[in-house]
Structure formats: C-alpha cells, structure tokens
Design a protein around this motif. Structure first.
Motif, short mmCIF file in Angstrom:
data_model
loop_
_atom_site.label_atom_id
_atom_site.label_comp_id
_atom_site.label_asym_id
_atom_site.label_seq_id
_atom_site.Cartn_x
_atom_site.Cartn_y
_atom_site.Cartn_z
N GLU A 95 0.81 -1.23 0.00
CA GLU A 95 0.00 0.00 0.00
C GLU A 95 0.85 1.28 0.00
O GLU A 95 0.42 2.32 0.48
CB GLU A 95 -0.95 0.02 1.20
N GLY A 96 2.06 1.20 -0.52
CA GLY A 96 2.92 2.37 -0.56
C GLY A 96 3.64 2.67 0.74
O GLY A 96 4.25 3.74 0.88
N SER A 97 3.61 1.76 1.69
CA SER A 97 4.23 1.99 2.99
C SER A 97 5.74 2.23 2.87
O SER A 97 6.32 2.97 3.67
CB SER A 97 3.97 0.81 3.93
N ARG A 98 6.37 1.61 1.87
CA ARG A 98 7.83 1.72 1.76
C ARG A 98 8.29 3.15 1.47
O ARG A 98 9.45 3.50 1.70
CB ARG A 98 8.34 0.78 0.66
N LEU A 99 7.38 3.98 0.97
CA LEU A 99 7.75 5.37 0.68
C LEU A 99 8.12 6.14 1.95
O LEU A 99 8.81 7.16 1.88
CB LEU A 99 6.60 6.07 -0.04
N PHE A 100 7.68 5.65 3.11
CA PHE A 100 7.89 6.38 4.36
C PHE A 100 9.14 5.93 5.11
O PHE A 100 9.56 6.59 6.06
CB PHE A 100 6.67 6.22 5.27
N TYR A 101 9.72 4.80 4.72
CA TYR A 101 10.86 4.28 5.49
C TYR A 101 12.15 5.01 5.15
O TYR A 101 12.41 5.34 4.01
CB TYR A 101 11.05 2.78 5.20
N LYS A 102 12.97 5.19 6.19
CA LYS A 102 14.32 5.72 5.96
C LYS A 102 15.31 4.60 5.67
O LYS A 102 16.34 4.82 5.06
CB LYS A 102 14.78 6.52 7.18
N LYS A 103 14.98 3.39 6.14
CA LYS A 103 15.82 2.23 5.88
C LYS A 103 14.90 1.03 5.67
O LYS A 103 13.92 0.86 6.40
CB LYS A 103 16.77 1.96 7.04
N THR A 104 15.22 0.21 4.67
CA THR A 104 14.38 -0.94 4.33
C THR A 104 15.17 -2.22 4.48
O THR A 104 16.28 -2.34 3.96
CB THR A 104 13.85 -0.82 2.89
N ALA A 105 14.59 -3.18 5.20
CA ALA A 105 15.21 -4.49 5.36
C ALA A 105 14.80 -5.38 4.20
O ALA A 105 13.61 -5.53 3.90
CB ALA A 105 14.78 -5.12 6.68
N LYS A 106 15.77 -5.97 3.53
CA LYS A 106 15.49 -6.86 2.42
C LYS A 106 14.96 -8.19 2.95
O LYS A 106 15.64 -8.88 3.73
CB LYS A 106 16.76 -7.10 1.60
N VAL A 107 13.75 -8.55 2.57
CA VAL A 107 13.15 -9.80 3.04
C VAL A 107 12.66 -10.61 1.84
O VAL A 107 12.37 -10.06 0.77
CB VAL A 107 11.97 -9.55 4.02
N ASP A 108 12.57 -11.92 2.05
CA ASP A 108 12.03 -12.82 1.04
C ASP A 108 10.53 -12.95 1.29
O ASP A 108 10.12 -13.48 2.33
CB ASP A 108 12.72 -14.19 1.17
N ARG A 109 9.73 -12.47 0.39
CA ARG A 109 8.28 -12.48 0.60
C ARG A 109 7.72 -13.89 0.67
O ARG A 109 6.60 -14.10 1.12
CB ARG A 109 7.56 -11.67 -0.48
N ARG A 110 8.49 -14.90 0.26
CA ARG A 110 8.06 -16.29 0.35
C ARG A 110 8.41 -16.91 1.69
O ARG A 110 7.98 -18.03 1.99
CB ARG A 110 8.69 -17.11 -0.77
N ALA A 111 9.20 -16.22 2.50
CA ALA A 111 9.63 -16.75 3.80
C ALA A 111 8.50 -16.65 4.81
O ALA A 111 7.52 -15.92 4.61
CB ALA A 111 10.85 -16.00 4.30
N HIS A 112 8.65 -17.37 5.91
CA HIS A 112 7.65 -17.30 6.98
C HIS A 112 7.60 -15.88 7.54
O HIS A 112 8.61 -15.17 7.61
CB HIS A 112 8.00 -18.29 8.09
N ALA A 113 6.42 -15.47 7.98
CA ALA A 113 6.24 -14.11 8.48
C ALA A 113 7.19 -13.81 9.64
O ALA A 113 7.76 -12.71 9.71
CB ALA A 113 4.79 -13.92 8.93
#
Length: 305
Positions: A95-113
């Motif tokens: 929903e566009g949430s990433r636009l607000f982050y100052k730093k983003t953690a790279k995650v595998d969207r297929r991994a467990h939550a």
C-alpha cells in the motif's frame, strides 16, 4: 520484540497495538509502554473529535527508532507521525508503505512471516537468537470450567474466506472423538448443533481465557488463524489446518507442531522451502479420522491438590 529487548536491555520500548489485542501484552517484560490505536473510534462521525487528540499524543512519542512490522499504509503513517528519527520497514511492505521508510530491510516475501520480522530486527543490529522467546500471559481461567477430564480444543472458524470448517465437519469431529471431550472456541455467527461430548464456547471467551484454554488443552486443532499462532507459541500439541494458505509462510512457527494440507499431515519443521504443495482443498468429514489417529488416546490424569 523479545529479541530487541535482549539486544538492548536498557531501551524503552513502546508497542502500538489495536485495543482488542492489547491483553496479549499483559505482564510482558519486554514492553515498557502500550500505545493504543483505537481504529474503531475513527469512524467518519467521530473522526474530528477523536483523531486529532490521538495524533497529538502519537506525535509526542518521538522515539529514536520506529519499526514497522505490519507493512501497511496505516502502520507506516503511524511511524511517520510518531516523529521517529529513524524509521525501518520491510521490502515487502504494501500500500505504498515503503515510501515512508528511511531504511528498508530486504526480506524474502516467500519466507515465513516470523523470519521476515526477524530480518527487520536484524536491520536494527539485533542478532537473531537460537531460541526465540514468546512471553505470552498465562491467561485467565473460565468461571465454572473444569479442565478435567482432559480435552481437545477445536478452533474451527476464521474470518479468512475458505479457511473455516463446515458445520457438518465440526459435528463429525465431535462424533469421531467421542468419548473424549471437545471444547469449541472462537467467534462465529453460525449456529451449530453438537453432541454431548462437545462444549460449545463460541463467542463466550475473552482473549485471555482463550489463552488459558490453549494452555490447558491436551491437543489444539485450529484452522489458519490468530489463535493458531498463539497456540504455536505455547505448545507443540497442535494441528494447523490450511486450505488455500501456504504453511511455509503463515503456518505454525513451531517445528514440532503439525500441519494439515491437502489430506496430508506433516510436521511443520519437515516442510522444506522447495516442497511442492498442491493447490489447497477444504477440510472434509473424511479427514477427521487422521486427526483422531494422530491425537491418539487421551487418558484421564489424576488431579493434583
């Protein structure tokens, strides 16, 4: 949050949470403050009266760091409003949430939550412990409910489309486990008819009472839902039933718990990332027998004074 506390024992930690889930944090030693997000009070007619005071209070938090574990526009806006000096989120934010982050953690969207959440904690410099802590409350006993004789706890309904059991399956579940007592919990508008060995507690327990029942049960059988994840945190005597959802992403984060998928029962820890899972199907009356066999005999346990 326990991993964050272990890495930063002197930190002052505030958790922003919906009111209906706040009791999960009762007595939690890893959380210093609870900031309620009263979403239900922000309805159109009440918004002018309730939203501004809440925004003002949220703005006064001003944390050094904010972590967005939800990854939605709503949670991202809360982090932004808080005035955090650093704001971290996950790369699969929606929903566009990433636009607000100052730093983003790279995650595998297929991994467990849970593994995705741990990646976010790692981005803060938090080492992932070998054994995770889940400091859930002990729960509240139900008035006039006797935990003896031992019982199987069934959570058959979920808000998610296609996850819930049919009424006929719930009835067959009770019949198949007879004479073992089956306690049915959860929320539903359905009317069900069950035999004498079943105790129908639908819509009759608080969240803390549900936790107490999960801890007291000899075995928990649940559709994919929030209560299933609570059960996975406190017991391995669990079967999580998945229809269309992928247990590798949203199944029990407990390697000893069991997963039902497409008529098969597997240990959660035995489902490899590369395992090919067929398209899901509903849980049927004929599938109940496999759960009865898995749970096995539940002998009476002597009372302790």
């Amino acid at each position: 949050m326990a991993a964050v506390r272990d890495a930063h024992p002197r930190a002052e930690i505030t958790w922003v949470i919906n009111p209906e889930w706040s009791t999960l944090l009762r007595g939690n030693p890893d959380v210093d403050h609870i900031h309620i997000f009263p979403r239900g009070e922000f309805a159109a007619l009440n918004a002018p009266r309730t939203l501004w005071p809440w925004l003002k209070k949220t703005r006064s938090l001003r944390p050094d760091v904010a972590l967005d574990f939800q990854g939605l526009m709503r949670s991202a806006l809360i982090g932004k409003v808080s005035g955090a000096r650093e704001f971290l989120g996950m790369s699969d934010g929606r929903e566009g949430s990433r636009l607000f982050y100052k730093k983003t953690a790279k995650v595998d969207r297929r991994a467990h939550a849970v593994d995705r959440y741990l990646k976010l904690a790692e981005a803060l410099g938090v080492p992932v412990p070998e054994a995770l802590r889940f400091p859930l409350p002990t729960g509240d006993p139900l008035p006039r409910f006797d935990p003896f004789p031992p019982f199987v706890l069934l959570h058959p309904f979920s808000r998610g489309i296609g996850k819930s059991m049919r009424n006929s399956v719930v009835e067959e579940f009770c019949r198949a486990f007879d004479p073992v007592r089956v306690v049915i919990v959860g929320k539903s508008t359905r009317k069900i008819s069950v035999p004498e060995n079943c105790v129908n507690l639908l819509n009759q327990t608080t969240l803390l009472q549900l936790i107490w029942l999960i801890r007291a049960a000899r075995f928990v059988i649940s559709v994919d839902s929030g209560p299933m994840h609570i059960a996975a945190a406190v017991t391995s005597q669990l079967v999580s039933i998945h229809t269309w959802t992928d247990p590798r992403r949203v199944g029990p984060y407990n390697s000893e718990a069991w997963v039902w998928k497409n008529g098969q029962l597997l240990r959660a820890g035995e489902i490899a990332p590369a395992t090919k899972l067929k398209k899901g199907r509903a849980f049927r009356e004929a599938d109940v027998a496999s759960l009865v066999e898995l749970v096995g005999d539940i002998p009476e346990v002597p009372r302790t004074n």
